[in-house]
Design an enzyme around this catalytic site. Structure first.
Site, PDB file in Angstrom:
ATOM      1  CB  CYS A  16      -0.506  -0.074   1.228  1.00  0.00           C
ATOM      2  SG  CYS A  16      -1.491   1.909   1.102  1.00  0.00           S
ATOM      3  CB  CYS A  92      -4.450   0.848   7.908  1.00  0.00           C
ATOM      4  SG  CYS A  92      -4.284   2.427   7.361  1.00  0.00           S
ATOM      5  CD  GLN A 215     -13.696  18.737   7.365  1.00  0.00           C
ATOM      6  OE1 GLN A 215     -13.418  18.012   6.520  1.00  0.00           O
ATOM      7  NE2 GLN A 215     -14.144  20.098   6.830  1.00  0.00           N
ATOM      8  CD  GLU A 278     -25.613  20.322   1.817  1.00  0.00           C
ATOM      9  OE1 GLU A 278     -24.927  19.013   0.381  1.00  0.00           O
ATOM     10  OE2 GLU A 278     -24.187  20.356   2.194  1.00  0.00           O
ATOM     11  CG  ASN A 324     -16.434  23.581   4.074  1.00  0.00           C
ATOM     12  OD1 ASN A 324     -15.094  22.944   3.619  1.00  0.00           O
ATOM     13  ND2 ASN A 324     -16.640  22.559   4.691  1.00  0.00           N
ATOM     14  CB  CYS A 351     -10.694  20.021   0.471  1.00  0.00           C
ATOM     15  SG  CYS A 351     -11.932  20.210  -0.767  1.00  0.00           S
TER      16      CYS A 351
END
Length: 395
Positions: A16, A92, A215, A278, A324, A351
């Site tokens: 990975c 992980c 998030q 939204e 956002n 982001c």
């Protein structure tokens, strides 16, 4: 802040490579991310950069999107290798411990169903993904993505066993994605248990439904909302629009509380009008529930953010706008509307610093006061950056 570099057997073995920079010390990763943002956003004054918020180096990811591979009765949960075969990543280290702990149990249960994992090269099979989301309380949301009614019925038939195997599960659902497409989920979601997962963030708890966005790093999300709240308190606006509000994180963090002892701030803050916009009606319903539970005075509408702003003739313009958006940014239309408006202040959380840079160039009527980088995605090149804008003096 941890400064050691976590040792990842998956990365060292070449199984990975998702955490591209995991061999780079976390302090160096943070420095590179801030330098990149400073280069892309030269309009931020040097003194306006606040200290970067670190996201940790392990145990930080609150959501795992696990590809189901392997064979019927011997599934893998992780990613697909270059040859399309499953690579098991159940240990992980970036996943929160609650997620790592549940993956072996989920694998055993999926083995017992006898359902075949979906093979991308052969375009055959039933099980596609398992999505696991962990709340700070330790409760989990489990979502199984399958191709057909057969997968749904077999998982439904084992619901009692699943609940006994994973007592932490507050929400269990099955998502149907019959098409041969590179998507993580389909439109149809069948709830088997519960309806929403509660994410506690200080004095506000957000309610996440199976297809809600949140998030991926809870600790950094708290810092992100906290910074926005501090900026809002600085200006103490009488009204706020939170565009692309999702399940209401920014709106709820910045809205007044019904109790005078809740620390909502000044008298004008207690009268502040907050509106979240939204596109997802389900996300709006979640935001409204969170507001009711917390006694927060905020209003939410289901609408496209750009269309709402451009058509808001019946809405008094707010004194502050929070945006956002997804990675593509707010786009030319909304940027032009904002720039031509009389909105005094804007908080922009992004982001994608590249799209943020494009949008800031389209907002010459504003000046950047402050900015902060949030390491929402350690060991990768991804990040969150938030800027505070003030209306520049009109010439």
């Amino acid at each position: 802040m941890l400064v050691s570099t976590p040792r990842c057997d998956y990365f060292e073995a070449g199984r990975c490579r998702s955490c591209t920079f995991i061999e780079t010390p976390i302090v160096e990763q943070l420095g590179r991310k801030e330098a990149r943002c400073r280069e892309l956003l030269p309009s931020v004054p040097a003194a306006g950069w606040l200290p970067i918020v670190g996201g940790g180096d392990r145990d930080f990811r609150n959501k795992a999107k696990l590809v189901v591979g392997g064979a019927a009765g011997a599934v893998t949960l992780g990613i697909l290798g270059p040859d399309g075969a499953g690579v098991d990543l159940r240990d992980c280290l970036i996943q929160e411990p609650a997620i790592r702990a549940v993956i072996p149990r989920l694998a055993r249960l999926l083995d017992a169903t006898g359902l075949a994992p979906y093979s991308v090269p052969r375009r055959r099979g039933e099980l596609k993904y398992v999505h696991v989301t962990a709340a700070p309380s330790g409760e989990l949301m489990l979502r199984f993505v399958v191709r057909s009614e057969e997968g749904l019925s077999r998982i439904r038939a084992r619901l009692a066993e699943l609940r006994a195997t994973v007592p932490e599960a507050a929400v269990i659902s099955v998502n149907l994605l019959p098409e041969h497409v590179a998507l993580l989920e389909g439109e149809r979601e069948e709830l088997l248990l519960g309806s929403s997962l509660t994410m506690e963030l200080g004095d506000v708890s957000l309610h996440l439904r199976p297809q809600s966005f949140f998030q991926t790093n809870t600790a950094v999300a708290r810092e992100l909302y906290g910074q926005a709240t501090r900026w809002v308190e600085r200006f103490d606006p009488a009204s706020i629009w939170d565009l692309y509000c999702g399940v209401g994180g920014f709106a709820l963090a910045c809205a007044p509380r019904s109790s005078p002892d809740s620390g909502s701030g000044s008298d004008s803050g207690a009268a502040r009008r907050v509106l979240g916009v939204e596109l997802s009606a389900a996300a709006v319903a979640s935001a409204e529930r969170s507001a009711r539970d917390a006694g927060i005075d905020a209003r939410f509408v289901a609408a496209d953010a750009t269309a709402f702003a451009l058509g808001a003739a019946n809405e008094a313009l707010p004194e502050l706008v929070i945006v956002n958006p997804p990675r593509r940014g707010i786009g030319a239309e909304l940027a032009a509307w904002l720039d031509g408006s009389d909105v005094p202040s804007v908080i922009y959380s992004s982001c994608n610093p590249e799209s943020l840079a494009r949008d800031l160039a389209a907002l010459p009527g504003y000046r950047v006061c402050e900015a902060r980088v949030f390491d929402m995605f350690p060991h990768t090149g991804h990040l969150e950056v938030m800027v505070l804008l003030e209306r520049a003096a009109r010439v």
